[in-house]
Every structure is written in structure tokens, then in C-alpha cells.
Design an enzyme around this catalytic site. Structure first.
Site, PDB file in Angstrom:
ATOM      1  N   ASN A   9       0.880  -1.178   0.000  1.00 50.98           N
ATOM      2  CA  ASN A   9       0.000   0.000   0.000  1.00 50.98           C
ATOM      3  C   ASN A   9       0.915   1.225   0.000  1.00 50.98           C
ATOM      4  OD1 ASN A   9      -1.746   2.079   0.443  1.00 50.98           O
ATOM      5  ND2 ASN A   9      -2.463   1.377   2.449  1.00 50.98           N
ATOM      6  N   TRP A  10       1.051   1.818  -1.154  1.00 50.56           N
ATOM      7  CA  TRP A  10       2.006   2.936  -1.284  1.00 50.56           C
ATOM      8  C   TRP A  10       1.465   4.241  -0.703  1.00 50.56           C
ATOM      9  CZ3 TRP A  10       4.039   2.359  -7.052  1.00 50.56           C
ATOM     10  CH2 TRP A  10       4.688   1.136  -7.166  1.00 50.56           C
ATOM     11  N   LYS A  11       0.208   4.241  -0.347  1.00 52.26           N
ATOM     12  CA  LYS A  11      -0.438   5.457   0.187  1.00 52.26           C
ATOM     13  C   LYS A  11      -0.154   6.637  -0.764  1.00 52.26           C
ATOM     14  CE  LYS A  11      -0.358   3.327   4.692  1.00 52.26           C
ATOM     15  NZ  LYS A  11      -0.278   3.423   6.143  1.00 52.26           N
ATOM     16  N   HIS A  98      -9.680   1.048   4.923  1.00 57.28           N
ATOM     17  CA  HIS A  98      -8.400   1.297   5.585  1.00 57.28           C
ATOM     18  C   HIS A  98      -8.630   2.283   6.719  1.00 57.28           C
ATOM     19  CE1 HIS A  98      -4.320   2.599   6.395  1.00 57.28           C
ATOM     20  NE2 HIS A  98      -3.913   1.503   5.784  1.00 57.28           N
ATOM     21  N   GLU A 100      -7.049   4.744   7.716  1.00 60.64           N
ATOM     22  CA  GLU A 100      -6.854   6.156   7.343  1.00 60.64           C
ATOM     23  C   GLU A 100      -8.098   6.708   6.644  1.00 60.64           C
ATOM     24  OE1 GLU A 100      -3.093   5.634   5.345  1.00 60.64           O
ATOM     25  OE2 GLU A 100      -2.188   5.122   7.270  1.00 60.64           O
ATOM     26  N   GLU A 170      -5.427  -4.769  10.612  1.00 60.92           N
ATOM     27  CA  GLU A 170      -4.432  -3.712  10.775  1.00 60.92           C
ATOM     28  C   GLU A 170      -4.709  -2.931  12.057  1.00 60.92           C
ATOM     29  OE1 GLU A 170      -2.481  -2.595   6.722  1.00 60.92           O
ATOM     30  OE2 GLU A 170      -4.122  -1.236   7.149  1.00 60.92           O
ATOM     31  N   GLY A 176       2.404   2.535  10.767  1.00 54.99           N
ATOM     32  CA  GLY A 176       3.335   3.654  10.613  1.00 54.99           C
ATOM     33  C   GLY A 176       4.057   4.020  11.902  1.00 54.99           C
ATOM     34  N   SER A 215       3.364  -1.979  10.325  1.00 54.53           N
ATOM     35  CA  SER A 215       4.815  -2.041  10.525  1.00 54.53           C
ATOM     36  C   SER A 215       5.423  -3.398  10.153  1.00 54.53           C
ATOM     37  CB  SER A 215       5.184  -1.659  11.957  1.00 54.53           C
ATOM     38  OG  SER A 215       4.797  -0.315  12.229  1.00 54.53           O
ATOM     39  N   GLY A 236       2.836  -1.058   4.312  1.00 54.60           N
ATOM     40  CA  GLY A 236       2.889   0.362   3.994  1.00 54.60           C
ATOM     41  C   GLY A 236       4.309   0.804   3.712  1.00 54.60           C
TER      42      GLY A 236
END
Ligand code: 13P
Length: 253
Positions: A9-11, A98, A100, A170, A176, A215, A236
Site C-alpha cells: 500500500n504505497w499510500k 483502511h 486512514e 491492521e 506507521g 509495521s 505500507g
């Protein structure tokens, strides 16, 4: 036997040059892996470019994941991207729910369920994310929280819809932060999720892949992926470095 799946997941990261470099690095580094399924998740804007680079490298073993989608197929929804559009670009997977999106963009369980259904209606495989906050973990409600998130989708889409879906656990406190859930903490929630599904459908419970995210890095992937109910990772930060991501994929191969 569930095939392991590792999704990057490159965000909101990457320039055109970085997308090229990263995909070429991952394609080359993962070319010999035969047991693990691998997907990369660029921004919407970079999906077409990513597809072109994969095709140019003959890297058909790399799948494409989108990070989000609209619940609507088309229409006056400024700034949105629909499932049929993603499907036309060769996207295979789409992340829904997700944390976020839930936290920063206020997506409710109902919105997440609608996106999940929209993805499947266009033949995309949703990767449904669930996870508890630190406060919820400390209050001992982790299992309750993730089951509530999962149930919202089961109620809207039906248990059979999980046949062509992926789950991702998650925990918010591990995203992160560099603070991974221990293999025991992760396995425990994965087991709870699978056992919950088994109450309605044992075949789907056995076949559905449940990824761990939060992580994940080369240094902890092997022990996480060796747990009975952990079927790969949603990665991530570590997915932005080709060598590190390939090393994680090797742990799952
Ligand atoms: P990190 O691997 O950077 O913790 O992010 C996890 C994640 O949110 C993947 O979707």
C-alpha cells in the site's frame, strides 16, 4: 491450502520516476517466486503507469491494487474514481475500509460496506481492513471491534461475498509506528476472525486470506507469516523500498 498474498500500500507516495524504479525493482527481484501472490498499490493517478510498466517488463506476476474507490459506478461525484474505471485499468484488488479512510475521511461501516459491494460488482477483489485503536486494545475490546467491522460488511453483502474477498487485520497502533503487533497478538485476532466466519460457512473460513498489516518489515515478516491464520501482509512504508518489499515477499514464498 491458502496461497500467501503480499500487498504494497504505497499510500500517497511516489513520482512517476519513483513508480517506475519501484515496480522495476520489485518485478526483477520477485521474478523467481512461485508460491506467493504479489500486488502493488500506487495512487489512482499512477495506476495506468504502473500497469504499463508491468506490461513492458513482462511482469504479469505482479497484480495491481487500488487504495480506495467510490461506492457509485459513475455520475456527478467530483474527485471520485469508480470500480468500473479501476477494472478497465486491469486492477485486481482494492483496499476498502483502511483505517486512514475511516479516521481521516470519516468513512463509516456503512460506507465501507457499500464500497465493498461496488468493488465486487465490477469483479474487483476487495481487501477489507479491520483494526482496533490503542485505547480499544487497552480496554480489551480488540476482538469485539474487528468483529463489528466485519459484521457490517457481512450484513450488507452476505457471508457468500467473502468467497471473493481478502481480510486485513491492521491494528491502528501498529500502522506507521514501527510498533508491530507480536506474532501472538496478530494470530489471536486472525483466529477470532476466521472462527467467526466459520460459524456461518466453514469452507469460506478455510479459504479466505487474512493479511496482517502494521509495521511489517523484512525483519518481522517471517515470524508473522508463519502463524497458522496469517496469510500474508498489507505493507505500507516498507513497500516503498524495492529490496525490502521483495524480501518480505520472499518470506511469504
Ligand atoms: P505501515 O506498514 O507503514 O505500518 O502501514 C501499514 C498500512 O497501513 C498498510 O495498509
Amino acid at each position: 491450502m491458502r496461497q500467501k498474498l503480499v500487498v504494497g500500500n504505497w499510500k500517497m507516495h511516489g513520482s512517476r520516476a519513483q513508480v517506475r524504479q519501484l515496480i522495476e525493482g520489485v518485478a526483477t527481484g520477485s521474478a523467481g517466486l512461485s508460491n506467493v501472490e504479489i500486488a502493488v498499490g500506487p495512487t489512482f493517478l499512477h495506476i495506468g503507469l504502473a500497469a504499463e510498466i508491468c506490461a513492458g517488463k513482462g511482469a504479469d506476476h505482479l497484480k495491481l491494487a487500488a487504495q480506495n474507490l467510490s461506492a457509485e459506478p459513475q455520475g456527478a461525484f467530483t474527485g471520485e474514481v469508480s470500480a468500473p474505471m479501476l477494472a478497465e485499468y486491469g486492477v485486481n484488488y482494492v483496499i476498502v475500509g483502511h483505517s486512514e479512510r475511516r479516521e481521516i475521511f470519516a468513512e463509516t461501516n456503512q460506507v465501507v460496506a457499500a464500497k465493498f459491494k461496488a468493488a465486487q460488482a465490477s469483479g474487483l477483489i476487495p481487501i477489507l481492513c479491520v483494526g482496533e485503536s490503542l485505547a480499544q486494545r487497552q480496554a480489551g475490546t480488540s476482538a469485539e471491534v474487528v468483529l463489528m467491522q466485519l459484521n457490517a460488511v457481512i450484513e450488507a453483502a452476505g457471508i457468500a461475498a467473502l468467497q471473493s474477498a481478502v481480510l486485513a487485520y491492521e491494528p491502528l497502533w501498529a500502522i506507521g509506528t514501527g510498533k508491530t503487533a507480536s506474532k501472538e497478538q496478530a494470530q489471536e485476532i486472525h483466529r477470532v476472525l476466521r472462527e467467526h466466519i466459520a460459524k456461518s460457512n466453514t469452507a469460506i473460513a478455510q479459504s479466505i486470506r487474512i493479511l496482517y498489516g502494521g509495521s511489517v518489515k523484512a525483519a518481522n515478516a517471517t515470524e508473522l507469516f508463519s502463524q497458522a491464520d496469517i496469510d500474508g501482509g498489507l505493507v505500507g512504508g516498507a513497500s516503498l523500498k524495492a529490496e525490502e518489499f521483495v524480501s518480505i515477499c520472499k518470506s511469504a514464498d
